[in-house]
Design a protein around this motif. Structure first.
Motif, short mmCIF file in Angstrom:
data_model
loop_
_atom_site.label_atom_id
_atom_site.label_comp_id
_atom_site.label_asym_id
_atom_site.label_seq_id
_atom_site.Cartn_x
_atom_site.Cartn_y
_atom_site.Cartn_z
N TYR A 142 0.84 -1.20 0.00
CA TYR A 142 0.00 0.00 0.00
C TYR A 142 0.87 1.25 0.00
O TYR A 142 1.90 1.31 0.68
N SER A 143 0.45 2.24 -0.76
CA SER A 143 1.06 3.57 -0.73
C SER A 143 -0.04 4.57 -1.06
O SER A 143 -0.82 4.37 -2.00
N SER A 144 -0.13 5.62 -0.27
CA SER A 144 -1.18 6.62 -0.49
C SER A 144 -1.07 7.21 -1.89
O SER A 144 0.01 7.26 -2.47
N GLY A 145 -2.20 7.62 -2.41
CA GLY A 145 -2.23 8.22 -3.74
C GLY A 145 -2.34 7.22 -4.87
O GLY A 145 -2.15 7.57 -6.03
N HIS A 146 -2.63 5.95 -4.56
CA HIS A 146 -2.68 4.92 -5.59
C HIS A 146 -4.05 4.24 -5.68
O HIS A 146 -4.15 3.08 -6.04
N GLU A 147 -5.10 5.00 -5.37
CA GLU A 147 -6.45 4.45 -5.48
C GLU A 147 -6.92 4.37 -6.92
O GLU A 147 -7.81 3.60 -7.24
N ASP A 148 -6.31 5.17 -7.80
CA ASP A 148 -6.78 5.17 -9.19
C ASP A 148 -5.77 4.59 -10.18
O ASP A 148 -6.00 4.59 -11.38
N HIS A 149 -4.64 4.09 -9.68
CA HIS A 149 -3.66 3.47 -10.57
C HIS A 149 -2.70 2.57 -9.80
O HIS A 149 -2.48 2.75 -8.61
N LEU A 150 -2.12 1.62 -10.51
CA LEU A 150 -1.09 0.74 -9.98
C LEU A 150 0.27 1.32 -10.34
O LEU A 150 0.46 1.78 -11.47
N HIS A 151 1.18 1.30 -9.41
CA HIS A 151 2.52 1.84 -9.64
C HIS A 151 3.52 0.70 -9.62
O HIS A 151 3.65 0.00 -8.62
N ALA A 152 4.22 0.50 -10.72
CA ALA A 152 5.31 -0.48 -10.79
C ALA A 152 6.61 0.30 -10.78
O ALA A 152 6.90 1.05 -11.70
N GLY A 153 7.38 0.14 -9.70
CA GLY A 153 8.56 0.99 -9.55
C GLY A 153 9.83 0.27 -9.22
O GLY A 153 9.87 -0.94 -9.02
N ASP A 154 10.88 1.07 -9.17
CA ASP A 154 12.21 0.60 -8.81
C ASP A 154 12.65 -0.55 -9.71
O ASP A 154 13.01 -1.62 -9.25
N PHE A 155 12.63 -0.28 -11.00
CA PHE A 155 13.04 -1.30 -11.95
C PHE A 155 14.49 -1.70 -11.69
O PHE A 155 15.37 -0.86 -11.50
N ASP A 156 14.75 -2.99 -11.64
CA ASP A 156 16.09 -3.51 -11.36
C ASP A 156 16.86 -3.68 -12.66
O ASP A 156 16.79 -4.72 -13.31
N SER A 157 17.60 -2.65 -13.04
CA SER A 157 18.34 -2.70 -14.31
C SER A 157 19.59 -3.57 -14.23
O SER A 157 20.18 -3.88 -15.26
N SER A 158 19.97 -4.02 -13.04
CA SER A 158 21.17 -4.86 -12.91
C SER A 158 20.99 -6.22 -13.56
O SER A 158 21.96 -6.91 -13.83
N VAL A 159 19.76 -6.62 -13.85
CA VAL A 159 19.51 -7.93 -14.45
C VAL A 159 19.64 -7.90 -15.97
O VAL A 159 19.60 -8.94 -16.63
#
Length: 166
Positions: A142-159
């Motif tokens: 859960y993170s506030s401000g995400h009632e109207d969208h899903l947030h996919a974050g912190d992409f791991d570019s090391s892979v």
């Protein structure tokens, strides 16, 4: 922009936001306004909804495209990544184009498939709202401000392995 490199943005919904100057520069590319790819059973589709945040770093875009191919839906609504200057108003927690926002689907099972695809393609933190069935999405926080969208974050570019053309 302040003399020290900080960037400030003001909008109507969330007011004034300040982005502190980062170290170095981030590479950004402009995303296609929409993508419609269907070949040999692979479907990669998205359109933007209510956003001009159409920039991201190349690695995150690759992960997003991979997740869309895994998901295989033709009705993905992207609600943005970041602006050309790497800010992401109204959010201050996801500048630099390493996160993707998408509109929710109407069912938990469909949304869970999207979450699973984003996790498989190395988005480490998936943030969601707290109403309805959103808390039941496995692998999300859960993170506030995400009632109207899903947030996919912190992409791991090391892979990733970058292959340069000769």
């Amino acid at each position: 922009m302040y003399a020290n490199g900080d960037i400030c943005v003001e909008g109507t919904k969330y007011g004034f936001k300040k982005y502190p100057k980062g170290t170095g520069k981030v590479e950004l590319i402009r995303m296609e306004d929409s993508l419609s790819y269907d070949k040999d059973g692979v479907k990669i589709y998205y359109t933007f909804r209510n956003s001009q945040r159409r920039y991201c770093n190349p690695e995150s875009y690759a992960g997003f495209i991979g997740a869309l191919a895994e998901f295989g839906r033709t009705d993905v609504r992207c609600t943005g990544m970041c602006f050309e200057d790497a800010t992401s108003y109204p959010s201050v927690t996801r500048p630099n184009g390493d996160s993707a926002d998408t509109a929710y689907y109407s069912t938990q099972s469909t949304e869970q498939k999207k979450v699973d695809a984003l996790k498989k393609y190395h988005f480490k933190n998936i943030y969601r709202g707290k109403t309805g069935w959103y808390p039941n999405l496995v692998g999300t926080k859960y993170s506030s401000g995400h009632e109207d969208h899903l947030h996919a974050g912190d992409f791991d570019s090391s892979v990733l392995t970058t292959i340069k053309e000769k």
